[in-house]
Scaffold this motif. Structure first.
Motif, PDB file in Angstrom:
ATOM      1  N   THR A 145       0.831  -1.199   0.000  1.00 52.76           N
ATOM      2  CA  THR A 145       0.000   0.000   0.000  1.00 52.76           C
ATOM      3  C   THR A 145       0.868   1.253   0.000  1.00 52.76           C
ATOM      4  OG1 THR A 145      -1.784  -1.146   1.127  1.00 52.76           O
ATOM      5  CG2 THR A 145      -1.774   1.234   1.283  1.00 52.76           C
ATOM      6  N   ASP A 167      -5.898  -0.864  -4.888  1.00 54.06           N
ATOM      7  CA  ASP A 167      -5.408  -1.416  -3.628  1.00 54.06           C
ATOM      8  C   ASP A 167      -6.369  -2.488  -3.126  1.00 54.06           C
ATOM      9  OD1 ASP A 167      -4.135  -1.985  -1.319  1.00 54.06           O
ATOM     10  OD2 ASP A 167      -4.277   0.022  -0.448  1.00 54.06           O
ATOM     11  N   GLU A 168      -6.021  -3.729  -3.340  1.00 51.47           N
ATOM     12  CA  GLU A 168      -6.857  -4.865  -2.946  1.00 51.47           C
ATOM     13  C   GLU A 168      -8.331  -4.583  -3.224  1.00 51.47           C
ATOM     14  OE1 GLU A 168      -5.780  -7.049   0.380  1.00 51.47           O
ATOM     15  OE2 GLU A 168      -3.751  -6.287   0.462  1.00 51.47           O
TER      16      GLU A 168
HETATM   17 MG    MG Z   1      -2.346  -2.516   2.198  1.00 52.54          MG
END
Ligand code: MG
Ligand code: ATP
Lengths: 355, 282
Positions: free
Chosen positions: A44, A159-160
């Motif tokens: 991240t 992000d995911e």
């Molecule tokens: Mg993360």
């Protein structure tokens, strides 16, 4: 192909703690690039530096050749899809999607047209006037995607994005996301800790550990030729076996057997190494010429439908997992009873020696 | 059966409301229809003349002034309170709760006492004027007390916390990634604030405005201590009926009128504001 993003020796520290260490990467235009790694490895943080939310402590970030490390997010031609969606709850779906274009002062007619197109792209055209809190998780995710894609950024950061969805929806969205990426041709940088997802979707994968990129390559390469024991262990089941180099292409396993294995450059006799063989490369009681064979005891058998997963103990605490296909010739029920002696084998080419 | 079980828990608060809220309200209503006898005692009756008197045009300026002061107070509380709440919520980190507590504690001191402190500061021979004269900036000091500004200032100071707390709560509830999304979508900091943060905290602003406006419009302490005859508010008018003119029925009638007026006004405001919040396109 030309490059979309280049990171040169990028590091990021939070106080004393170094979250990202010396990362260098080049991401090509139009690529689906994944950052893969366990929780806390700095994925991240890396993505947020690309978006402009964090400024690197050291190193340079080039976006289409221009240095951007000090450019604020609102002046960068990149957009982000947040894991928590981060939709604007006070706006309806169409206004959420129009947000970026309005800030860029695009003409009204064009905004309407592009919003329609991108809602079409994520199959939400009929929900344009819906309120965001009337949407399901998957729909919210698609609004977030449309909201970013409508700006036609040079790079899309994710992000995911599928982290909060259930498994079935996740699989479906993976396929959809990949299709959309092919259709729009925008560079995707995709953060995930799910190795299957990364293998299935990416053109290339960078595997991260403790803030460093430990390997970067196409999925096949990362899976078949992991550079380190960490990568082998993180991606798939890898059957790591301790051993000691005995001589040219010979390794003595901790469990006593001597096996043939291709040694990497510069391995000395007596050096401690780890052997890695993927479960699907191991055969049981059915060998070809030139295979390495060992004896073991069946410790466990898990029937999985297409496969049967057999855990074999090699003695001395070491064990390996083998995946056996159910074929027309043989089915699982009569084979490999727990406790039975079994012979296992693999081709030396499929065995990787990790230092 | 289940419903019966749970409704039993409504009995104590119901009784409480009845005894301490509905009953006194009835008394006020009944009293407002009464009159004062020759001995100056309030007597219950069925006399509507108090209401006729309450709508006497001479009181209109007082009403307008009260609403104006209260509106100005809301605006000032918002201007001062929003930034405070914003900084604590976004940048307070682990000191957030300590900072909020530090803001709340002074409000434990009685409102009257706090307003007296302002009198000591602002009066013609008060601390501020002494200081200014000693510095040689003016020779006779500036008149601060007995002005509308002093009254509005006192009201703002008195009710500021009622704005800060709901606004803080709404900011705290907002996820920081929404602000980042705004910036990511090309919103410069001020634009992001205008188009993301502000609308997302609308509920807090609404609640804060109501919580400040209602007590401010009926307040008498600030006008009594910091103002003069020109800053007379509805609260002072009502208070005078009870304690100076000794005309309780008329005071009660004024209270009822005031209450009805505020209720209608508030309902209208809240309905239109919540409709706005729902229909707000950027
Ligand atoms: Mg993360
Ligand atoms: N703002 C910050 N201040 C201090 N430390 C931080 C900050 N942001 C991240 N870190 C630390 O940096 C490390 C890497 O964080 P990061 O969020 O990049 O991990 P991640 O790979 O995305 O993990 P996950 O899969 O759990 O999301 C973590 O140990 C985290 O605690």
């Amino acid at each position: 192909m030309s490059e979309a993003i280049r990171l040169e020796d990028v590091s990021k520290s939070f106080g004393e703690y170094e979250a990202v260490k010396d990362v260098s990467l080049t991401i090509e235009k139009g690529e689906f690039f994944s950052l893969l790694g366990p929780s806390g490895c700095g994925k991240t943080t890396t993505l947020r530096m690309l978006a402009g939310f964090e400024i690197p402590t050291e190193g340079r970030i080039l976006l289409e050749g221009e240095p951007v490390e000090d450019v604020p997010p609102y002046e960068r031609n990149v957009n982000m899809v947040f894991q928590s969606y981060a939709l604007f709850e006070h706006l309806d779906v169409a206004d959420n999607v129009a947000f970026g274009l309005k800030r860029k002062k695009v003409a009204k007619d064009e905004i309407r047209k592009r919003v329609e197109e991108s809602l079409e792209l994520v199959s939400l055209a009929d929900r344009a006037k819906s309120h965001t809190n009337e949407l399901s998780g998957g729909e919210k995710q698609r609004v977030a995607l449309a909201r970013a894609l409508v700006n036609e950024p040079a790079v899309l950061l994710l992000d995911e994005p599928l982290g909060a969805l259930d498994l079935k929806l996740r699989r479906q969205m993976q396929v959809e996301l990949k299709q959309i990426q092919r259709e729009v041709g925008i560079t995707f940088v995709y953060v995930t800790h799910d190795q299957e997802e990364a293998l299935a979707m990416s053109d290339r994968i960078a595997v991260m550990s403790d803030g460093e990129v430990v390997q970067c390559g196409v999925p096949e390469e990362v899976y078949e030729h992991p550079a380190e024991a960490f990568v082998a262990g993180f991606i798939g089941v890898s059957n790591l076996m301790e051993g000691i180099v005995q001589g040219k292409d010979k390794v003595k396993l901790a469990s006593g057997q001597s096996v043939k294995a291709p040694l990497p450059e510069g391995c000395d006799k007596g050096e401690k190494v780890q052997l890695s063989v993927r479960p699907e490369k191991i055969t049981l009681d059915d060998f070809e010429r030139g295979m390495v064979t060992l004896e073991g005891t069946v410790a466990e058998r898990v029937y999985q439908g297409v496969n049967t997963q057999v855990t074999i103990s090699l003695g001395d605490g070491a064990s390996v997992v083998a995946l056996e296909q159910q074929t027309y010739r043989a089915s699982a029920d009569d084979r490999w009873e727990p406790g039975a002696k079994v012979k296992l084998g693999w081709h030396p080419d499929h065995c990787l020696v990790l230092r | 059966m289940r419903a019966d079980y749970w409704t039993r828990f409504l009995i104590p608060p119901g009784v409480w409301l009845l005894a301490l809220f509905a009953f006194p309200l009835m008394l006020v209503l009944a009293l407002s229809l009464g009159y004062v006898d020759d001995l100056g005692r309030a007597v219950y009756g069925t006399d509507w003349s108090n209401y006729a008197e309450a709508f006497n045009p001479t009181y209109l300026p007082v009403l307008i002034r009260s609403v104006g002061y209260a509106a100005a107070t809301v605006a000032l509380c918002l201007l001062i309170g929003y930034p405070i709440a914003y900084y604590i919520a976004r940048f307070g980190g682990r000191y957030r709760y300590a900072l909020i507590a530090a803001l709340v504690v002074p409000f434990f001191v009685n409102y009257l006492v706090r307003t007296y402190a302002w009198v000591a500061l602002l009066s013609d021979e008060g601390l501020v004027n002494n200081f200014l004269v000693n510095l040689g900036l003016t020779d006779r000091g500036i008149q601060m007390i007995n002005t509308p500004w002093a009254v509005i200032g006192g009201l703002t100071y008195g009710y500021l916390i009622f704005m800060i707390l709901p606004v803080y709560a709404s900011l705290e509830r907002m996820s920081p990634s929404v602000i980042e999304a705004g910036k990511d979508l090309y919103g410069r900091p001020f634009r992001t604030f205008l188009h993301v943060t502000l609308p997302q905290t609308k509920q807090g602003i609404l609640a804060g405005s109501v919580l400040v406006f209602l007590p401010a419009v009926g307040d008498f302490v600030s006008a009594q201590l910091l103002g003069g005859p020109d800053t007379y508010m509805v609260g002072n008018l009502i208070q005078d009926q009870f304690f100076a003119a000794n005309n309780w029925p008329f005071g009660a009638a004024l209270t009822v009128v005031m209450m009805l007026f505020l209720s209608i006004w508030m309902i209208g405001y809240l309905r239109s504001a919540s409709r706005d919040a729902r229909g707000a396109a950027i």
